[in-house]
Design a protein around this motif. Structure first.
Motif, PDB file in Angstrom:
ATOM      1  N   ASP A  98       0.078   5.673   0.549  1.00  0.00           N
ATOM      2  CA  ASP A  98      -0.940   6.775   0.697  1.00  0.00           C
ATOM      3  C   ASP A  98      -0.582   7.986  -0.214  1.00  0.00           C
ATOM      4  O   ASP A  98       0.571   8.483   0.097  1.00  0.00           O
ATOM      5  N   GLU A 146      -5.480  -9.356   0.121  1.00  0.00           N
ATOM      6  CA  GLU A 146      -6.355  -8.339  -1.021  1.00  0.00           C
ATOM      7  C   GLU A 146      -6.722  -9.181  -2.279  1.00  0.00           C
ATOM      8  O   GLU A 146      -7.583  -9.217  -3.030  1.00  0.00           O
ATOM      9  N   THR A 182      -4.138   4.146  -7.141  1.00  0.00           N
ATOM     10  CA  THR A 182      -3.018   4.484  -6.603  1.00  0.00           C
ATOM     11  C   THR A 182      -1.684   3.946  -7.381  1.00  0.00           C
ATOM     12  O   THR A 182      -0.941   4.510  -7.856  1.00  0.00           O
ATOM     13  N   ARG A 197     -10.240 -10.101  -4.119  1.00  0.00           N
ATOM     14  CA  ARG A 197     -10.549  -9.797  -5.431  1.00  0.00           C
ATOM     15  C   ARG A 197     -10.884 -11.206  -5.960  1.00  0.00           C
ATOM     16  O   ARG A 197     -12.164 -11.060  -6.733  1.00  0.00           O
ATOM     17  N   GLU A 233      -7.349   9.956  -9.961  1.00  0.00           N
ATOM     18  CA  GLU A 233      -7.820   9.490 -11.429  1.00  0.00           C
ATOM     19  C   GLU A 233      -7.592  10.955 -12.165  1.00  0.00           C
ATOM     20  O   GLU A 233      -7.222  10.744 -13.324  1.00  0.00           O
ATOM     21  N   ASP A 271      -2.278  -2.654  -3.748  1.00  0.00           N
ATOM     22  CA  ASP A 271      -3.688  -3.190  -3.109  1.00  0.00           C
ATOM     23  C   ASP A 271      -4.678  -2.146  -3.553  1.00  0.00           C
ATOM     24  O   ASP A 271      -5.953  -2.402  -3.482  1.00  0.00           O
ATOM     25  N   ASP A 272      -4.345  -0.883  -3.754  1.00  0.00           N
ATOM     26  CA  ASP A 272      -5.230   0.184  -4.410  1.00  0.00           C
ATOM     27  C   ASP A 272      -5.033   0.281  -5.871  1.00  0.00           C
ATOM     28  O   ASP A 272      -4.017   0.913  -6.189  1.00  0.00           O
ATOM     29  N   LYS A 273      -5.903   0.099  -6.723  1.00  0.00           N
ATOM     30  CA  LYS A 273      -5.553   0.035  -7.970  1.00  0.00           C
ATOM     31  C   LYS A 273      -5.313   1.496  -8.490  1.00  0.00           C
ATOM     32  O   LYS A 273      -4.465   1.817  -9.359  1.00  0.00           O
ATOM     33  N   SER A 319      -7.798  12.129  -2.694  1.00  0.00           N
ATOM     34  CA  SER A 319      -9.171  11.237  -2.919  1.00  0.00           C
ATOM     35  C   SER A 319      -8.697  10.382  -4.292  1.00  0.00           C
ATOM     36  O   SER A 319      -8.186  10.778  -4.947  1.00  0.00           O
ATOM     37  N   GLU A 320      -9.734   9.514  -4.463  1.00  0.00           N
ATOM     38  CA  GLU A 320      -9.575   8.575  -5.440  1.00  0.00           C
ATOM     39  C   GLU A 320      -9.798   9.486  -6.865  1.00  0.00           C
ATOM     40  O   GLU A 320      -9.334   9.267  -7.836  1.00  0.00           O
ATOM     41  N   ILE A 335       0.686  -7.143  -4.452  1.00  0.00           N
ATOM     42  CA  ILE A 335      -0.558  -7.220  -3.662  1.00  0.00           C
ATOM     43  C   ILE A 335      -0.397  -8.165  -2.458  1.00  0.00           C
ATOM     44  O   ILE A 335       0.299  -9.026  -2.634  1.00  0.00           O
ATOM     45  N   THR A 345       0.826  -1.238   0.026  1.00  0.00           N
ATOM     46  CA  THR A 345      -0.103   0.149  -0.122  1.00  0.00           C
ATOM     47  C   THR A 345       0.776   1.216  -0.160  1.00  0.00           C
ATOM     48  O   THR A 345       2.034   1.498   0.552  1.00  0.00           O
TER      49      THR A 345
END
Length: 292
Positions: free
Chosen positions: A25, A190, A250, A194, A34, A246-248, A29-30, A186, A23
């Motif tokens: 940070d 996670e 990002t 998925r 994007e 783990d966060d796509k 925000s997402e 990942i 991960t």
């Protein structure tokens, strides 16, 4: 939004895979991530256009990761602003009968991008020191000299393959290919989430295979093989990058930013100018068109 530093992700010393983060940070925000991704992807596309016209370098973008790591969607989102003429993607599956009649690098060599183009390897030549190492019985189909049974596959065999891969990458780098290798990292938890998502959503069921569960049982073996492969083959001319995935959104942004920040340092990548003789006649050419 938090700034991305290439050195935070580039693997330039020996690593323990359990210490690599899954991960990261971005402190945003997402939606903002994007938006930033779209901008960086557009900037990358501008570099690719110049590279296509320049015709001196190619880019080889390699991604490896466990099942459900998000490889396909990452490729789609990072490169969606590219002109299709300057990019080609290959997804390497189980070798065909023809491919097995050649050495294991053959199918990868013939898929390399021409100068001016981006080539994407979705799964890569590293399958040959990952999947076949976890399942050495697969090597029997390669009909290799001196390998008559799994018992013949020892540490020296894998050491030889690492050397062959390093030599292959050094050769193409010396001849103008800029290499990026991303380990899409990942967590096991996670991956479980998925896989469950694929089973719980009818429109995602087609992505699921019982083989995914069999391979999941080999998680620790794969992690050990990834660790050694990365440690043996992360070189200045062909570095590995750990990609916390783990966060796509990002993960996609980190990839795009690393590509852009690296390629913008190639100050010699410029669109060629018209020859002086033709450039001097631009007004004449414009007049001919306007007076039609």
């Amino acid at each position: 939004m938090k700034d991305i530093k290439i050195e935070d992700f580039k693997i330039s010393s020996q690593i323990k895979i359990e210490d690599l983060p899954t991960t990261f940070d971005l402190e945003s925000s997402e939606k903002k991530i994007e938006k930033k991704l779209r901008k960086v992807s557009e900037d990358l596309a501008e570099i690719q256009n110049a590279m296509y016209a320049h015709g001196k370098y190619s880019v080889l973008f390699c991604i490896q990761g466990m099942d459900t790591a998000g490889k396909d969607s990452l490729i789609r989102e990072v490169f969606k602003e590219f002109n299709v003429r300057g990019i080609i993607a290959h997804s390497f599956k189980k070798p065909t009968n023809l491919e097995l009649k050649h050495d294991y690098l053959w199918r990868h060599v013939k898929a390399l991008p021409a100068r001016g183009k981006f080539g994407i390897f979705n799964r890569t030549h590293y399958e040959n020191v990952l999947v076949t190492r976890v399942h050495p019985e697969y090597l029997m189909s390669e009909n290799l000299p001196d390998i008559t049974s799994v018992k013949d596959v020892d540490d020296s065999f894998w050491e030889k393959r690492f050397n062959q891969i390093n030599n292959f990458e050094k050769h193409i780098a010396d001849n103008g290919t800029i290499i990026f290798k991303f380990f899409i990292n990942i967590s096991k938890e996670e991956q479980k989430n998925r896989l469950l998502r694929r089973l719980n959503k009818p429109n995602k069921n087609w992505k699921f295979s019982p083989d995914d569960l069999d391979e999941r049982e080999c998680w620790e073996s794969y992690q050990a093989c990834y660790q050694e492969a990365i440690n043996k083959t992360s070189k200045p001319h062909a570095p590995w990058y750990n990609l916390p995935a783990d966060d796509k959104p990002t993960a996609r942004y980190i990839v795009a930013k690393i590509l852009y920040d690296t390629l913008k340092e190639y100050t010699d990548i410029k669109e060629p100018e018209l020859p002086a003789k033709e450039k001097a006649k631009i007004d004449d050419y414009k007049a001919r068109l306007e007076n039609e």
